[in-house]
Design a protein around this motif. Structure first.
Motif, PDB file in Angstrom:
ATOM      1  N   THR A 126      29.260   6.559  37.986  1.00 52.79           N
ATOM      2  CA  THR A 126      28.741   5.245  38.378  1.00 52.79           C
ATOM      3  C   THR A 126      29.835   4.280  38.813  1.00 52.79           C
ATOM      4  O   THR A 126      29.532   3.208  39.335  1.00 52.79           O
ATOM      5  CB  THR A 126      27.982   4.589  37.208  1.00 52.79           C
ATOM      6  N   GLY A 127      31.092   4.626  38.561  1.00 51.93           N
ATOM      7  CA  GLY A 127      32.180   3.689  38.815  1.00 51.93           C
ATOM      8  C   GLY A 127      32.451   2.761  37.657  1.00 51.93           C
ATOM      9  O   GLY A 127      33.350   1.924  37.724  1.00 51.93           O
ATOM     10  N   GLU A 128      31.682   2.897  36.568  1.00 50.39           N
ATOM     11  CA  GLU A 128      31.880   2.072  35.375  1.00 50.39           C
ATOM     12  C   GLU A 128      32.431   2.924  34.231  1.00 50.39           C
ATOM     13  O   GLU A 128      32.402   4.144  34.274  1.00 50.39           O
ATOM     14  CB  GLU A 128      30.561   1.430  34.936  1.00 50.39           C
ATOM     15  N   SER A 187      17.594   6.886  41.396  1.00 54.81           N
ATOM     16  CA  SER A 187      17.853   5.960  42.497  1.00 54.81           C
ATOM     17  C   SER A 187      19.053   5.073  42.201  1.00 54.81           C
ATOM     18  O   SER A 187      19.945   4.907  43.042  1.00 54.81           O
ATOM     19  CB  SER A 187      16.622   5.095  42.790  1.00 54.81           C
ATOM     20  N   ALA A 188      19.088   4.505  40.998  1.00 55.19           N
ATOM     21  CA  ALA A 188      20.220   3.654  40.630  1.00 55.19           C
ATOM     22  C   ALA A 188      21.493   4.486  40.531  1.00 55.19           C
ATOM     23  O   ALA A 188      22.571   4.047  40.945  1.00 55.19           O
ATOM     24  CB  ALA A 188      19.949   2.946  39.307  1.00 55.19           C
ATOM     25  N   ARG A 189      21.382   5.690  40.001  1.00 55.68           N
ATOM     26  CA  ARG A 189      22.562   6.556  39.892  1.00 55.68           C
ATOM     27  C   ARG A 189      23.152   6.826  41.279  1.00 55.68           C
ATOM     28  O   ARG A 189      24.368   6.862  41.456  1.00 55.68           O
ATOM     29  CB  ARG A 189      22.178   7.861  39.201  1.00 55.68           C
ATOM     30  N   ASP A 190      22.281   6.990  42.268  1.00 56.75           N
ATOM     31  CA  ASP A 190      22.755   7.277  43.619  1.00 56.75           C
ATOM     32  C   ASP A 190      23.434   6.068  44.248  1.00 56.75           C
ATOM     33  O   ASP A 190      24.488   6.201  44.881  1.00 56.75           O
ATOM     34  CB  ASP A 190      21.593   7.741  44.493  1.00 56.75           C
ATOM     35  N   THR A 191      22.866   4.874  44.089  1.00 56.77           N
ATOM     36  CA  THR A 191      23.492   3.695  44.689  1.00 56.77           C
ATOM     37  C   THR A 191      24.783   3.323  43.963  1.00 56.77           C
ATOM     38  O   THR A 191      25.738   2.852  44.592  1.00 56.77           O
ATOM     39  CB  THR A 191      22.528   2.497  44.700  1.00 56.77           C
ATOM     40  N   LEU A 192      24.824   3.576  42.660  1.00 58.51           N
ATOM     41  CA  LEU A 192      26.050   3.306  41.903  1.00 58.51           C
ATOM     42  C   LEU A 192      27.183   4.225  42.343  1.00 58.51           C
ATOM     43  O   LEU A 192      28.308   3.786  42.589  1.00 58.51           O
ATOM     44  CB  LEU A 192      25.782   3.470  40.402  1.00 58.51           C
TER      45      LEU A 192
END
Length: 360
Positions: A190-192, A226-231
């Motif tokens: 996720t980059g976090e 969906s959120a995993r993909d945009t992250l």
């Protein structure tokens, strides 16, 4: 028919939109994917990643076997550490990108993508047959839950005595979480900052519920694919099937650093990769930021002065940047004047270096 994860009933009770992903029935979103994305960037998100594959390589020559089978120098890993690497075919094309954990001197866990783990397991069996090592696909035995975001450590520390403070990035340790045995890994997509918890299938639901109870006051919410993909897109992380495939080498994807030519001995794909390492690829992987509001999507042509010079591999609206973004393979040497053909309209794009987002 799609396979359910051990958390299917939980996802249904939360009203998740479920979809087929690589043969698995997975939560696409629970409500607003933008809210899920933002929660991970600002607080934390809770993910079900039980579709990933866990392949164990054990034995006196497990390290040497993986050095031969993969492009990385896995024998250089110390127990407790992990490494991002790849498995390629003899021509250098990427079969899958992997994370390999060295659990003990003679025990490794290879984590493969859901769409490829059976293929990876078969390749590892074939490539290690001349070594004193055993390959065992244990994917059916594990659930995988991730807590990702700047408050992940605060949340998880409420449920474990494991030394999270000193657990380095790309490392893992065995621990007890809410009374259940787990491998606690500090990795993510996720980059976090965050943690991935490998647990027995029967422990998935009670662990998810415990994390939810502790994490909700911190702003943590469940997050879907969906959120995993945009992250991961904002973080410039490749997705197999989009930025990586068997037609591309690690060098094509700008990931030549994972290929370790200085390790002793041969490895599958070495000759092919040595032949291309000094040759600039015809196309390079870049970031694109839209000047307008229309979103570039996978497969859309990238153009310059009306001529196709590349192709979008992944694209989405960026919650963090407030603009549509994309990753694309673009002809080497092209720097400016780019557009993406979106249904016949040439939408101007700014070319940027990846990643789009890097946490502070």
């Amino acid at each position: 028919m799609s396979r359910p994860t051990p958390l299917r009933d939980v996802h249904e009770s939360l009203g998740a939109t479920l979809t087929d992903f690589a043969g698995w029935l997975m939560p696409l979103r629970y409500g607003s994917e933008s809210a899920e994305h933002t929660a991970v960037r600002q607080a934390a998100g809770l993910f079900d990643l039980s579709h990933m594959g866990e392949i164990f390589v054990t034995g006196p020559q497990a390290a040497l076997a993986l050095d031969y089978a993969l492009v990385g120098h896995l024998s250089a890993l110390t127990p407790g550490r992990a490494r991002y690497t790849m498995i390629v075919n003899p021509g250098g094309g990427v079969i899958d990108d992997l994370i390999v954990y060295r659990l003990q001197d003679d025990e490794f866990m290879v984590v493969a993508n859901a769409s490829n783990y059976e293929k990876v397991a078969d390749e590892l069996v074939n490539r290690t047959k001349d070594f004193d090592a055993t390959v065992e696909d244990r994917s059916d035995q594990y659930a995988l839950i991730a807590v990702q975001g700047p408050r992940a450590q605060e949340i998880l520390s409420q449920l474990t005595d494991a030394d999270l403070e000193n657990l380095k990035y790309y490392a893992g340790l065995p621990g007890v979480v809410d009374g259940r045995q787990a491998l606690i890994a500090r990795t993510g997509y996720t980059g976090e900052d965050g943690f991935e918890l490998f647990v027995a299938n029967q422990d998935a639901v009670p662990l998810w519920e415990a994390l939810t109870r502790i994490g909700t006051p911190y702003g943590m919410i469940p997050a879907g694919l969906s959120a995993r993909d945009t992250l991961r897109l904002e973080a410039g992380m490749p997705l197999y099937g989009n930025e990586l495939n068997t037609e591309l080498t690690p060098f094509d994807a700008g990931l030549g650093r994972v290929v370790k030519f200085d390790k002793p001995g041969d490895f599958v794909g070495r000759a092919a990769l040595e032949a291309v390492k000094e040759t600039p690829p015809r196309r390079r992987l870049v970031g694109l930021v839209a000047q307008g509001r229309r979103v570039p999507r996978h497969g859309y042509p990238v153009t310059k002065d009306g001529t196709v010079v590349g192709e979008v591999t992944s694209g989405a609206p960026s919650q963090t940047l407030g603009k549509p973004i994309a990753m694309a393979y673009v002809d080497t040497g092209v720097q400016e004047g780019l557009a993406v053909d979106i249904r016949g309209s040439q939408e101007p794009m700014d070319l940027v270096e990846l990643p789009f987002y890097r946490r502070k």
